[in-house]
Scaffold this active site. Structure first.
Site, PDB file in Angstrom:
ATOM      1  N   GLN A  84       3.412  -0.444   4.655  1.00 20.57           N
ATOM      2  CA  GLN A  84       4.762  -0.786   5.140  1.00 20.57           C
ATOM      3  C   GLN A  84       5.564   0.473   5.466  1.00 20.57           C
ATOM      4  OE1 GLN A  84       6.146  -3.602   6.084  1.00 20.57           O
ATOM      5  NE2 GLN A  84       4.237  -4.680   5.672  1.00 20.57           N
ATOM      6  N   SER A  85       4.900   1.520   5.921  1.00 17.94           N
ATOM      7  CA  SER A  85       5.595   2.785   6.168  1.00 17.94           C
ATOM      8  C   SER A  85       6.575   2.698   7.352  1.00 17.94           C
ATOM      9  CB  SER A  85       4.564   3.888   6.441  1.00 17.94           C
ATOM     10  OG  SER A  85       5.213   5.032   6.960  1.00 17.94           O
TER      11      SER A  85
END
Ligand SMILES: Cc1ncc(COP(=O)(O)O)c(C=O)c1O
Length: 333
Positions: A84-85
């Site tokens: 989920q960067s």
């Protein structure tokens, strides 16, 4: 230092313009009221609204990290982060805008149906290289860069979170922006509360404290994952690096160190894992002010702010700024 000189130095730096600036600074009166009559004024600095690629703090950092002069001859941007960067999302968007290829080294299992940022990484056209753990990311970055070179290209590897001296310059600029929006008032400190992980955002704010004649400004950084001492040391070194890029003396960083505090008491069970306090903070932000915070970064920073307000750490007459660093896509993941 002289502000006109600082502005000129920043304006003279090579930079890729991506962000919609300045971001708004708005009061949070309902959150303040909910916390009780002794609560100081609270504002939010909305860096979720930096715009490009769905915004957040990485947009400011990448403006300097991806300066045109640093990308000469590049065919690809390569970087790394978790599934989920936010950083990977904005880097992938920037690569698309620049007409470059993008490879993301992502740790963790390949999702069956990518959501949130994982989906956006793919929508922006990035190629994903999955590795099993965080520890394998650095080696994989080098491998990907070699493969690109072997095929006749040139990869620019953007370090984790764009937390480099160049990236930190984005938050030197940001503190100057806050200075313009929130002039000093006598006897009223301004307590900035901000999420921190790879340290670049904090580093830029710290370097900014060293440059602005604003002894009223203080920073509380709330760690998303890293032990406080380690994070503080990383941010301090990056702040000095940012001042070097501005060709300014670095001693100021140490001199303002007593106005920077790093807290790791909101990490809980670890990165991205909600705590009772972060869930409560997310609900309060959403339901009292219509503001979204994500479970990885900003919910824990909001929880840190609320805990410090409740503990009476910030006197009633002072002012508090919650620096919202973005992360919206992860809310829907
Ligand atoms: C939404 C959000 N907030 C805060 C941070 C922490 O910023 P930094 O990595 O500069 O410490 C990040 C990045 O990791 C982020 O994506």
């Amino acid at each position: 230092m002289n502000l006109a000189d600082l502005r000129a130095r920043l304006a003279g730096l090579d930079r890729l313009h991506l962000a919609s600036l300045p971001t708004p600074l708005r009061p949070l009166p309902r959150l303040r009221a909910a916390l009780g009559p002794e609560t100081p004024e609270i504002r939010v600095k909305l860096d979720e609204e930096t715009g490009f690629g769905l915004g957040g703090n990485k947009v400011r950092k990448l403006e300097f990290e991806l300066a045109p002069g640093r990308l000469r001859g590049a065919t690809h941007l390569v970087t790394t982060g978790g599934p989920q960067s936010n950083h990977c999302r904005v880097t992938a968007a920037a690569a698309a805008k620049l007409g470059l290829g993008c490879v993301l080294v992502i740790n963790g299992p390949e999702p069956e149906a990518p959501t949130g940022n994982a989906r956006l990484h793919r929508i922006f056209g990035a190629r994903i290289r999955t590795v099993a753990s965080r520890a394998e990311r650095t080696a994989a970055l080098a491998e990907v860069a070699d493969e690109i070179a072997g095929a006749g290209g040139r990869a620019v590897v953007v370090p984790l979170g764009a937390s480099t001296p160049h990236g930190a310059l984005g938050y030197v600029q940001a503190l100057l922006e806050l200075h313009d929006q929130l002039p000093a008032e006598s006897d009223r400190a301004v307590h900035i509360v901000v999420s921190s992980s790879s340290g670049g955002t904090l580093a830029g704010l710290w370097a900014g404290l060293a440059l602005l004649d604003r002894p009223d400004l203080q920073v509380s950084a709330i760690s998303a994952d890293t032990p406080a001492l380690e994070l503080r040391e990383r941010a301090r070194a990056l702040a000095e690096g940012a001042l070097e890029l501005l060709q300014l003396p670095t001693e100021g960083v140490e001199a303002v160190g007593d106005r920077v505090e790093v807290f790791d008491d909101q990490v809980g069970e670890g990165y991205g894992l909600p705590t009772a306090a972060s869930e409560e903070a997310a609900e309060w932000m959403a339901r009292s002010e219509g503001i979204l915070v994500d479970r990885f970064y900003t919910a824990k920073a909001a929880a840190g702010m609320i805990a410090q307000l409740r503990s009476g750490r910030f006197p009633t007459g002072d002012r508090v700024v919650f620096w919202h660093t973005g992360g919206h896509p992860a809310v829907l993941a």
